[in-house]
Design a protein around this motif. Structure first.
Motif, mmCIF file in Angstrom:
data_model
loop_
_atom_site.group_PDB
_atom_site.id
_atom_site.type_symbol
_atom_site.label_atom_id
_atom_site.label_comp_id
_atom_site.label_asym_id
_atom_site.label_seq_id
_atom_site.Cartn_x
_atom_site.Cartn_y
_atom_site.Cartn_z
ATOM 1 N N VAL A 12 0.845 -1.195 0.000
ATOM 2 C CA VAL A 12 0.000 0.000 0.000
ATOM 3 C C VAL A 12 0.878 1.243 0.000
ATOM 4 O O VAL A 12 1.890 1.297 0.685
ATOM 5 C CB VAL A 12 -0.961 0.009 1.220
ATOM 6 N N ASN A 13 0.483 2.205 -0.807
ATOM 7 C CA ASN A 13 1.163 3.497 -0.874
ATOM 8 C C ASN A 13 0.125 4.563 -0.584
ATOM 9 O O ASN A 13 -0.872 4.684 -1.303
ATOM 10 C CB ASN A 13 1.790 3.696 -2.262
ATOM 11 N N ILE A 14 0.327 5.331 0.474
ATOM 12 C CA ILE A 14 -0.657 6.319 0.913
ATOM 13 C C ILE A 14 -0.251 7.718 0.451
ATOM 14 O O ILE A 14 0.929 8.061 0.463
ATOM 15 C CB ILE A 14 -0.816 6.271 2.442
ATOM 16 N N SER A 24 -1.030 9.009 -2.675
ATOM 17 C CA SER A 24 -0.552 8.869 -4.054
ATOM 18 C C SER A 24 -1.018 10.000 -4.965
ATOM 19 O O SER A 24 -0.366 10.293 -5.966
ATOM 20 C CB SER A 24 -1.021 7.529 -4.632
ATOM 21 N N ALA A 67 -4.880 6.495 -1.761
ATOM 22 C CA ALA A 67 -4.043 5.329 -1.499
ATOM 23 C C ALA A 67 -4.034 4.445 -2.733
ATOM 24 O O ALA A 67 -5.023 4.367 -3.477
ATOM 25 C CB ALA A 67 -4.564 4.543 -0.293
ATOM 26 N N ALA A 77 -7.433 2.847 3.556
ATOM 27 C CA ALA A 77 -6.151 3.554 3.600
ATOM 28 C C ALA A 77 -6.301 5.008 3.151
ATOM 29 O O ALA A 77 -5.687 5.915 3.727
ATOM 30 C CB ALA A 77 -5.128 2.835 2.716
ATOM 31 N N ALA A 78 -7.148 5.243 2.140
ATOM 32 C CA ALA A 78 -7.358 6.614 1.653
ATOM 33 C C ALA A 78 -8.077 7.459 2.707
ATOM 34 O O ALA A 78 -7.738 8.628 2.915
ATOM 35 C CB ALA A 78 -8.154 6.590 0.352
ATOM 36 N N ASN A 125 -5.917 8.716 5.309
ATOM 37 C CA ASN A 125 -5.003 9.742 4.808
ATOM 38 C C ASN A 125 -5.664 11.121 4.723
ATOM 39 O O ASN A 125 -4.974 12.135 4.572
ATOM 40 C CB ASN A 125 -4.481 9.313 3.426
#
Length: 279
Positions: A36-38, A40, A48, A161-162, A165
């Protein structure tokens, strides 16, 4: 061997399943690697990108002002999300086509809406700015960039996850002008009440369960099941679109695996968020 896989794909899979493994090398109960990349999308209020094996989903959240409906519960603060939109464009797989959302995209969108509603991930009161006058509304768009099965798990993780964020600015209502005044220098994260995590299974020959199915495995399966778990092993919802029923023992096994997956996903997300915070 490849020709046999093309001509008799189900029988090809059965030969592997008899040995308790799958063509991609995984065991029946083994999940694909998840990352996971938060943060983005710089233009979104929260975003995310989640990779589940070869399946990739990106989620963007945009926050806007809205006037709560007068009959809304929670003292006129009842605004949360528009119906979340899951987009499965042709670029992610040749099985999807341009035009209005297909059945799979509509099912995924409704599934995410049900997860939000059942888990109460955010209380509507937490988005209230001024009771009966102004509240936040969150628009969530999920786009599949690469499709290889298990879109529901990937979308659920990307949404969570989004949302974690998202940072909303401080807003107050000017009593003289009745206009909203936004303080962009003071922002706060959303109050995420629960952490729903989806775990999907494919059923082969109405008896054999495999976790985290690929696109090919979903097409060959006789049914699928998705279990959404929250903290402390609380069941949020079950999603089983058709197929024969499962025995109580197999359903319990699915739920146990979902509890374990929830802990793994929650740990992964916490580690990523912690690594992003300034030291």
């Amino acid at each position: 061997m490849q020709r046999f896989r093309t001509v008799e794909p189900l029988e090809y899979y059965r030969r592997f399943l008899k040995e308790n493994c799958r063509p991609d090398g995984r065991e029946l109960g083994e999940f694909r690697t998840t990352t996971v990349n938060i943060g983005s999308i710089s233009t979104a209020d929260g975003s995310a990108l989640v990779k589940l094996g070869n399946t990739t989903v990106i989620c963007g959240v945009k926050a806007e002002f809205a006037v709560p409906p007068t009959d809304a519960p929670g003292k006129g603060c009842g605004v949360f999300l528009s119906v979340p939109n899951v987009d499965l464009p042709p670029l992610c797989s040749s099985r999807f086509h341009s035009g209005p959302p297909g059945e799979e995209a509509q099912v995924a969108s409704q599934f995410i809406a049900d997860v939000i509603e059942n888990s109460q991930i955010i209380q509507k009161e937490d988005l209230c700015i001024s009771s009966g006058k102004l509240a936040w509304v969150l628009y969530c768009d999920l786009i599949c960039l690469d499709y290889d099965g298990n879109i529901l798990d990937a979308c659920t993780f990307a949404l969570l996850a989004a949302l974690k964020n998202v940072q909303l600015p401080e807003v107050s209502i000017n009593e003289e002008t009745s206009l909203a005044e936004v303080n962009l220098k003071k922002k706060s994260f959303l109050n995420i009440r629960t952490h729903p995590v989806a775990t999907s299974f494919a059923v082969f020959d109405d008896t054999l369960l495999i976790v985290d199915p690929t696109g090919e495995e979903e097409r060959l399966a006789t049914g699928t099941l998705t279990v959404v778990m929250e903290e402390e092993g609380r069941l949020s919802c079950l999603h089983k679109p058709g197929g024969n029923g499962l025995t109580g023992a197999k359903l319990q096994d699915c739920m146990s695996r979902a509890v374990t997956k929830h802990k793994e996903v929650k740990t992964l997300m916490d580690e990523v968020i912690k690594s992003m915070k300034p030291k």
